[in-house]
Design a protein around this motif. Sequence first.
Motif, PDB file in Angstrom:
ATOM      1  N   THR B 241       0.818  -1.216   0.000  1.00 14.25           N
ATOM      2  CA  THR B 241       0.000   0.000   0.000  1.00 14.25           C
ATOM      3  C   THR B 241       0.854   1.270   0.000  1.00 14.25           C
ATOM      4  OG1 THR B 241      -0.146   0.046   2.406  1.00 14.25           O
ATOM      5  CG2 THR B 241      -1.851  -1.182   1.242  1.00 14.25           C
ATOM      6  N   GLU B 312       2.391   1.230   6.465  1.00 12.44           N
ATOM      7  CA  GLU B 312       1.533   1.196   5.293  1.00 12.44           C
ATOM      8  C   GLU B 312       1.150   2.627   4.928  1.00 12.44           C
ATOM      9  OE1 GLU B 312      -1.043  -1.749   4.379  1.00 12.44           O
ATOM     10  OE2 GLU B 312      -0.431  -3.156   5.937  1.00 12.44           O
ATOM     11  N   PHE B 313       0.427   2.765   3.814  1.00 16.95           N
ATOM     12  CA  PHE B 313       0.177   4.115   3.311  1.00 16.95           C
ATOM     13  C   PHE B 313      -0.493   5.017   4.337  1.00 16.95           C
ATOM     14  CE2 PHE B 313      -2.744   7.272   1.686  1.00 16.95           C
ATOM     15  CZ  PHE B 313      -1.833   8.135   1.096  1.00 16.95           C
ATOM     16  N   GLU B 314      -1.515   4.518   5.006  1.00 14.91           N
ATOM     17  CA  GLU B 314      -2.248   5.397   5.924  1.00 14.91           C
ATOM     18  C   GLU B 314      -1.340   5.941   7.023  1.00 14.91           C
ATOM     19  OE1 GLU B 314      -5.248   6.588   5.612  1.00 14.91           O
ATOM     20  OE2 GLU B 314      -5.655   5.472   3.769  1.00 14.91           O
ATOM     21  N   SER B 315      -0.468   5.096   7.527  1.00 12.00           N
ATOM     22  CA  SER B 315       0.457   5.549   8.566  1.00 12.00           C
ATOM     23  C   SER B 315       1.461   6.540   7.992  1.00 12.00           C
ATOM     24  CB  SER B 315       1.184   4.348   9.195  1.00 12.00           C
ATOM     25  OG  SER B 315       0.243   3.425   9.701  1.00 12.00           O
ATOM     26  N   TYR B 428      -6.458  10.965   2.824  1.00 11.54           N
ATOM     27  CA  TYR B 428      -6.664  11.662   1.548  1.00 11.54           C
ATOM     28  C   TYR B 428      -7.279  13.033   1.786  1.00 11.54           C
ATOM     29  CZ  TYR B 428      -5.944   6.872   0.232  1.00 11.54           C
ATOM     30  OH  TYR B 428      -5.409   5.615   0.134  1.00 11.54           O
ATOM     31  N   HIS B 449     -11.578   5.705   4.842  1.00 14.72           N
ATOM     32  CA  HIS B 449     -11.451   5.514   3.398  1.00 14.72           C
ATOM     33  C   HIS B 449     -11.868   4.135   2.925  1.00 14.72           C
ATOM     34  CE1 HIS B 449      -7.909   3.824   5.251  1.00 14.72           C
ATOM     35  NE2 HIS B 449      -7.798   3.053   4.193  1.00 14.72           N
ATOM     36  N   TRP B 453     -13.578   4.408  -2.061  1.00 15.39           N
ATOM     37  CA  TRP B 453     -12.357   5.092  -2.503  1.00 15.39           C
ATOM     38  C   TRP B 453     -12.536   5.434  -3.972  1.00 15.39           C
ATOM     39  CZ3 TRP B 453      -8.202   5.076  -5.853  1.00 15.39           C
ATOM     40  CH2 TRP B 453      -7.102   5.839  -5.460  1.00 15.39           C
ATOM     41  N   GLY B 456      -9.440   8.213  -7.717  1.00 15.89           N
ATOM     42  CA  GLY B 456      -9.074   8.095  -9.128  1.00 15.89           C
ATOM     43  C   GLY B 456     -10.110   8.744 -10.029  1.00 15.89           C
ATOM     44  N   ARG B 498     -16.840  -2.365  -1.849  1.00 16.27           N
ATOM     45  CA  ARG B 498     -15.709  -2.612  -0.943  1.00 16.27           C
ATOM     46  C   ARG B 498     -16.142  -3.341   0.329  1.00 16.27           C
ATOM     47  NH1 ARG B 498     -11.128   0.676  -2.311  1.00 16.27           N
ATOM     48  NH2 ARG B 498     -10.533   0.967  -0.150  1.00 16.27           N
ATOM     49  N   ARG B 508     -10.134  -7.462   0.200  1.00 15.73           N
ATOM     50  CA  ARG B 508     -10.625  -6.900  -1.052  1.00 15.73           C
ATOM     51  C   ARG B 508      -9.501  -6.556  -2.033  1.00 15.73           C
ATOM     52  NH1 ARG B 508     -10.599  -2.567   2.488  1.00 15.73           N
ATOM     53  NH2 ARG B 508      -9.233  -0.915   1.781  1.00 15.73           N
ATOM     54  N   MET B 512      -9.770  -5.334  -5.890  1.00 14.45           N
ATOM     55  CA  MET B 512      -9.722  -3.894  -6.133  1.00 14.45           C
ATOM     56  C   MET B 512      -8.421  -3.485  -6.817  1.00 14.45           C
ATOM     57  SD  MET B 512     -12.641  -3.038  -4.776  1.00 14.45           S
ATOM     58  CE  MET B 512     -12.441  -1.339  -5.220  1.00 14.45           C
TER      59      MET B 512
END
Lengths: 78, 629
Positions: B241, B312-315, B428, B449, B453, B456, B498, B508, B512
């Motif tokens: 991620t 990960e991305f969120e962190s 985001y 999120h 999501w 995009g 989702r 997922r 996804m």
Amino acid sequence: MIRISLHLTPSLEDLLKDLPYRSVVDVPVGTSVRDLLKEAGIPTVAIAAILQGRTLISRDDALLEDTHLYLLAPVSGG
Amino acid sequence: MKGYAGRILRIDLGTGHVEKQTLPEPMAAAYIGGRGFVARLIWDELPAGIDPFDPKNLFIVATGPLTGHLLPASGKTHFGCKSPATGGYADSNLGGHFGPALKYAGYDAMVLTGVAADQSLLVIDDDSVSLHPAGRLWGMGALSLEQKLKADYGEDFQILTIGPAGENRVRFACISHDFGRQAGRTGIGAVLGSKNIKAVLVRGSQSLEAHDPDAFFEAGKRAFAAIREKPGFLGWTPEGTAGITNWVNEVGAFPTRNFQTSISEHYATINGKAVIERLKITDKGCFCCPTPCGKYGRAQTSLGEVRVEGPEFESIALLGGNCALQTIEDVAYANYLCDELGLDTISGGVVAAWAIECFERGILSQEQIGREVHFGDLASVAYLFDLIAHREGLGNLLAEGVKRAAETIGQGSMDFAIHVKGLEWSGYECRNAPGMMLSYLTADVGAHHNRSWVLGHDVVGSATDVHALITGGGEIRALPKARIGGQSKHVIASQHLRPLFDLLGTCRLQYMELGFQIEHYERLLRLCTGRSLAWKELLAISEKVWNLTRAISMREIADFGRAYDYPPLRLMNEPVPNGPNKGHCISRKEIDALLDEYYDARGWDRQGRPTPETLKRLGLEDVTKRLKR
């Protein structure tokens, strides 16, 4: 000229479904991926990653021969 | 019922009464599993209007029919309760191996009520269910505790733990498992702590039955092979991620310095590449996962060395962007601290950034905080996390979450308390992303999120003029202002899609992110359970659950409705100061237009309440009757 075939992930196809992009494009040798996408009608910002074979390449890499590129859409982080 | 374990384990921690209830077939038929079970059990059994820390609050663990079977990424476990963060519906989930172990012990779900008399461990060993003393373990970090319990009880136990934050009822305390998997959101760790449970251990030795075992096994093998053949497998798996960091920053959606702006100048030192090159020891995947997005690594910082899964991305977004930590090592250290203390990294990153901004604006003083705190300073962030987890000093207020803290502090700080419904905003920034904004505003648990999501679509889809993006060749210096209108169809579709995986009990990401085909899920569910459900029918069930969770929050919060679906003033009134979205924001009037369109499309009234006709269409007539009372 070289022929580049573009393969889109399903989520990218979904993102671009309203756009008249082309998935096979003939461009001069040395064309950058960025210019290729422009020629194909695909907004570069739609692409999170580009694979040539098993290798990740960047938008600024030059294309030197006929090839297939796999385009990945941006996806959510976890 | 094939595919399921067939029982619900019910434990009254106050009386010690244990019941092993046969899984009701009508519930399995109507709600599939996982999040569906959580929502239905909360609606049916939670006493309306209680405090989230009331002993009568439920703590629910639920798996799906596909959880624990030999198919890709079938390790998901769901948790639910009344949320300490929002006062409404709560669920959160994690990967790892706990759900499969719970099913192998013979249970699809577990419902805890009451409060244990003493600080305890709950140990489930197949049919044996017991409480063990945990007084000496109280105060331990969540990761350290798991390590100790693995040593004491055996590696074959799967373990959920809470850290000091859960013990101290921090409203964004998480549940930890497998040394780096968290059910992070909505404060469920605090509810487990309020029940005097420090850890749940489960070991199972039973088999799961499938409707057509031979065909199911073959279909599972084909599914693994199909995923490995996806082009995205090679492109996505290496960085996991974290690989999205560059793109999110490039399009001006990266939360930075308490969402003051949406672009970070140091993104390249905290991105997926940095994780791989500077931290990673090995990939780490969940149960049966062919695409291991976890990256286990080590980080050396000014505060010491840690070993941690992630970030990960969120962190990365909330610690590296929002708290402006400059290196991936600092982000990893802050991530580790949250994991060990039992704090959600998302909410933790929002609360810490809010406190820092309050200090920089002179709203909070050095005396109130106990020291100076600054963006970009790991020591400041670490200090705040420690205060919060132990509810010491100002930490006692910050532990209440950013909404309650801002209500108490006042002085305009609510304008930049970044949350929806009391749940802190995840990774985001949306001032030029109306679809993603709408996703956050209408997510059933608050600003999260994973319910929808559509960023995009905001950037390249129908909501934006893409001509300029194409002819610009991807040099994003200035994105056009996104059009308002048409977003609800994408958001609603995503809100059904989702969370559907949360009913099935699978991750997922393979669908996804890699485009793993829907047909595999339909086939696997049929061969596993014997039920033939088309994807469209599954989505209809997901829509039903979405309306049920909204109804739960309506029942639990007296004035719940439209007023709970707005962003903080910063995201409506302050144009983005720099980057590709410079000058953009989404006005209150535009937010109203987004909400009106969304409510209409959902069949809700303009106050955001599902109409009786909509509930009837979804087979939720009983919900209508009870809401009327």
